[in-house]
Design an enzyme around this catalytic site. Structure first.
Site, PDB file in Angstrom:
ATOM      1  N   LYS A  88       0.868  -1.178   0.000  1.00 39.42           N
ATOM      2  CA  LYS A  88       0.000   0.000   0.000  1.00 39.42           C
ATOM      3  C   LYS A  88       0.901   1.223   0.000  1.00 39.42           C
ATOM      4  CE  LYS A  88      -1.509   2.817   2.907  1.00 39.42           C
ATOM      5  NZ  LYS A  88      -1.525   4.077   2.138  1.00 39.42           N
TER       6      LYS A  88
ATOM      7  N   GLU B 186      10.000   1.042  10.571  1.00 39.19           N
ATOM      8  CA  GLU B 186      11.037   2.070  10.377  1.00 39.19           C
ATOM      9  C   GLU B 186      10.337   3.398  10.590  1.00 39.19           C
ATOM     10  OE1 GLU B 186      12.984   4.797   9.403  1.00 39.19           O
ATOM     11  OE2 GLU B 186      12.906   4.241   7.278  1.00 39.19           O
TER      12      GLU B 186
ATOM     13  N   CYS C 199      13.565  10.917   7.145  1.00 35.55           N
ATOM     14  CA  CYS C 199      13.617  10.544   8.565  1.00 35.55           C
ATOM     15  C   CYS C 199      15.050  10.515   9.076  1.00 35.55           C
ATOM     16  CB  CYS C 199      12.908   9.226   8.794  1.00 35.55           C
ATOM     17  SG  CYS C 199      13.442   7.972   7.653  1.00 35.55           S
TER      18      CYS C 199
ATOM     19  N   GLU D 122      10.449  16.204  14.823  1.00 32.54           N
ATOM     20  CA  GLU D 122      10.858  16.202  13.407  1.00 32.54           C
ATOM     21  C   GLU D 122      10.267  17.411  12.701  1.00 32.54           C
ATOM     22  OE1 GLU D 122       9.617  12.182  12.106  1.00 32.54           O
ATOM     23  OE2 GLU D 122      11.515  12.101  11.045  1.00 32.54           O
TER      24      GLU D 122
HETATM   25  P1  ADP Z   1       4.106  10.222   6.884  1.00 31.50           P
HETATM   26  O1  ADP Z   1       4.047  11.478   7.677  1.00 31.50           O
HETATM   27  O2  ADP Z   1       5.478   9.821   6.469  1.00 31.50           O
HETATM   28  O3  ADP Z   1       3.085  10.136   5.771  1.00 31.50           O
HETATM   29  P2  ADP Z   1       2.403   8.368   8.255  1.00 31.50           P
HETATM   30  O4  ADP Z   1       2.759   7.451   9.361  1.00 31.50           O
HETATM   31  O5  ADP Z   1       1.284   9.307   8.449  1.00 31.50           O
HETATM   32  O6  ADP Z   1       3.771   9.115   7.922  1.00 31.50           O
HETATM   33  O7  ADP Z   1       2.116   7.563   6.948  1.00 31.50           O
HETATM   34  C1  ADP Z   1       2.964   6.535   6.486  1.00 31.50           C
HETATM   35  C2  ADP Z   1       2.129   5.530   5.744  1.00 31.50           C
HETATM   36  O8  ADP Z   1       1.204   4.935   6.655  1.00 31.50           O
HETATM   37  C3  ADP Z   1       1.286   6.110   4.617  1.00 31.50           C
HETATM   38  O9  ADP Z   1       1.214   5.154   3.562  1.00 31.50           O
HETATM   39  C4  ADP Z   1      -0.058   6.266   5.277  1.00 31.50           C
HETATM   40  O10 ADP Z   1      -1.097   6.241   4.330  1.00 31.50           O
HETATM   41  C5  ADP Z   1      -0.094   5.040   6.161  1.00 31.50           C
HETATM   42  N1  ADP Z   1      -1.049   5.132   7.295  1.00 31.50           N
HETATM   43  C6  ADP Z   1      -1.461   6.246   7.932  1.00 31.50           C
HETATM   44  N2  ADP Z   1      -2.361   5.926   8.882  1.00 31.50           N
HETATM   45  C7  ADP Z   1      -2.503   4.569   8.874  1.00 31.50           C
HETATM   46  C8  ADP Z   1      -3.286   3.630   9.622  1.00 31.50           C
HETATM   47  N3  ADP Z   1      -4.096   3.986  10.590  1.00 31.50           N
HETATM   48  N4  ADP Z   1      -3.169   2.318   9.301  1.00 31.50           N
HETATM   49  C9  ADP Z   1      -2.334   1.921   8.326  1.00 31.50           C
HETATM   50  N5  ADP Z   1      -1.586   2.767   7.598  1.00 31.50           N
HETATM   51  C10 ADP Z   1      -1.645   4.068   7.856  1.00 31.50           C
END
Ligand code: ADP
Length: 474
Positions: A171, A246, A280, A378
């Protein structure tokens, strides 16, 4: 570009409508992807589960052949894939091309390393017994990746998983799914059998739920924020999922008074301003020894002030836009907070937000202190705060005073001082006179709240293997 899911060897637009993918440099629409959810994720997981028995029994040599075809296609098409990435994510084209090459490096490295999944024989303590340890692919792997490295974060999970004999469901991030779609098209062309690789775009929450609850998923590999990583870890307790996480970082950079200042500035520039500070492992806080603060900060100010800001597709641009409004506001807020608490802006300190595009100028702040947001959270933007320190012990203490432990950097030409600092930093990745430590063959990952597990190197393959031992009574 109209992106699609790739499930069981078929392209599909199933889901609740589409998600628009926007260009952060212009505010224009780049394309769409389907807004998939539980159904699509479940189908993808089931396709991967159905493909696993056959794929896992192919030889590592066969899998390496397919991986290398994919690798070659990716490099042949790197300009085009990089342009998609720059359009949806904003990074300068030269960096996007670099990211495609970096992604390809993971694929070729793991194509080879997959041939070296060794077991071992252990001497037994009783006559007539034999003990053998074997390694087997963990099973269906689900992957969730962020927008800041739309190709590399996926490739460094997908390549070792496939090399190990696992099947895969990805995903990509909502903001940057089109790069992943194009990379999957190339993987299809390389000839991976149906069901071995699957891609689902859409609702993170809904797709993530399926990944953490479907009994066929045996491994979740995630790159993203510490907050979402913790949430996924909670969800994963239900199925006792094997996890690699990560997560966020807050990288310190220490510059000792014996460092080569020119080289230290180069290293800090590379670490801090790559991807407009949206990585990161970007240096977040710079600790400079008292006697060289003035000289160092002048040189950093000059170098940062010379960076060209603009649309990543334009010639010579070194700093693209921030990915979205939230990202921009966070940077504005961090700088304001720092200035309110006594920081002096040497260069930058401002940005331009118009027509849904958000550019922030490379910024150097002097007189930072530990109370500032920028020194603790960050920033994910092109902001370099400098704080001075007196002793090496103090520098190490300041560097470790955080809940994160991903990357740290230091600059010194002294073997003795450098060894002390390297061995006392609580970080998974340490760059010594090096602002760009990442490499396919090295184990990337963090300590503390920066995550669990490593990607890259032998460790990155081990992450997709189960250990089984056979106790044989003859
Ligand atoms: P970033 O700020 O790097 O986008 P996130 O942790 O918000 O960090 O997002 C990283 C990934 O995790 C993205 O692909 C986002 O769509 C996904 N993501 C965000 N929320 C969820 C969740 N509740 N469950 C699974 N995946 C998630």
């Amino acid at each position: 570009m109209q992106g699609k899911h790739y499930i069981n060897g078929e392209w599909s637009t199933a889901g609740e409508g589409v998600i628009d993918v926007m260009n952060p440099a212009t505010g224009e629409k780049v394309g769409t992807v389907p807004n998939g959810g539980e159904d699509e994720a479940t189908k993808a997981v089931e396709a991967a589960a159905a493909a696993f028995p056959e794929w896992s029994k192919t030889t590592a040599y066969h899998r390496a052949g397919l991986l290398m075809k994919w690798h070659d296609l990716l490099l042949e098409n790197k300009q085009e894939v990089a342009e998609i990435m720059t359009r949806e994510m904003g990074k300068p084209l030269a960096e996007a091309i670099g990211e495609i090459e970096y992604s390809a490096a993971f694929i070729s490295w793991y194509a080879e390393e997959g041939k070296r999944v060794y077991g071992r024989t252990v001497p037994a303590s009783k006559d007539g017994k034999r003990i053998q340890v074997i390694k087997q692919p963990v099973g269906v792997v689900a992957s969730i990746t962020p927008w800041n490295f739309p190709a590399a974060m996926m490739a460094r999970k997908m390549a070792p998983a496939l090399a190990a004999g696992c099947t895969f469901v990805a995903k990509p991030a909502k903001l940057t799914p089109l790069t992943a779609v194009r990379i999957y098209e190339l993987a299809e062309e390389a000839g991976f059998p149906k069901g071995v690789i699957n891609l689902v775009t859409g609702s993170a929450g809904k797709i993530g739920k399926v990944f953490t609850s479907h009994p066929s998923v045996r491994k979740l590999t995630f790159t993203g924020s510490t907050e979402i990583g913790k949430e996924l870890m909670k969800q994963s307790s239900e199925t006792m999922l094997n996890l690699s996480l990560e997560l966020g970082g807050h990288a310190p950079i220490i510059v000792l008074d014996d460092a080569n200042i020119e080289e230290a500035v180069k290293g800090v520039m590379a670490s801090k301003f790559r991807n407009a500070g949206q990585t990161c492992v970007c240096g977040n806080r710079i600790y400079v020894q008292e006697s060289i603060v003035e000289k160092f900060s002048q040189k950093l100010q000059q170098a940062a002030g010379a960076l060209k800001v603009g649309n990543g597709l334009d010639e010579g641009v070194e700093i693209g836009p921030l990915v979205d409004k939230d990202g921009y506001e966070k940077v504005v807020n961090h700088v304001k907070d720092a200035v309110d608490k006594g920081a002096k802006v040497l260069v930058g300190g401002n940005g331009r937000a118009e027509n849904d595009s958000y550019f922030y100028n490379p910024t150097v702040l002097l007189n930072a202190n530990s109370d500032m947001l920028v020194m603790n959270e960050e920033t994910f933007g092109p902001v370099a705060p400098i704080m001075s320190f007196k002793t090496d012990e103090e520098a190490v203490h300041l560097a470790n005073d955080t809940r994160f432990g991903l990357a740290a950097y230091f600059f010194t030409d002294s073997m003795t001082r450098g060894t002390y600092i390297a061995e006392n930093l609580d970080y998974g990745i340490v760059g010594w006179n090096d602002g760009l430590p990442s490499a396919a063959q090295a184990p990337f990952g963090g300590m503390k709240e920066s995550g669990i597990g490593r990607e890259g190197g032998m460790e990155g393959l081990e992450a997709f293997l189960e250990t089984k031992y056979l106790s044989i009574q003859l």
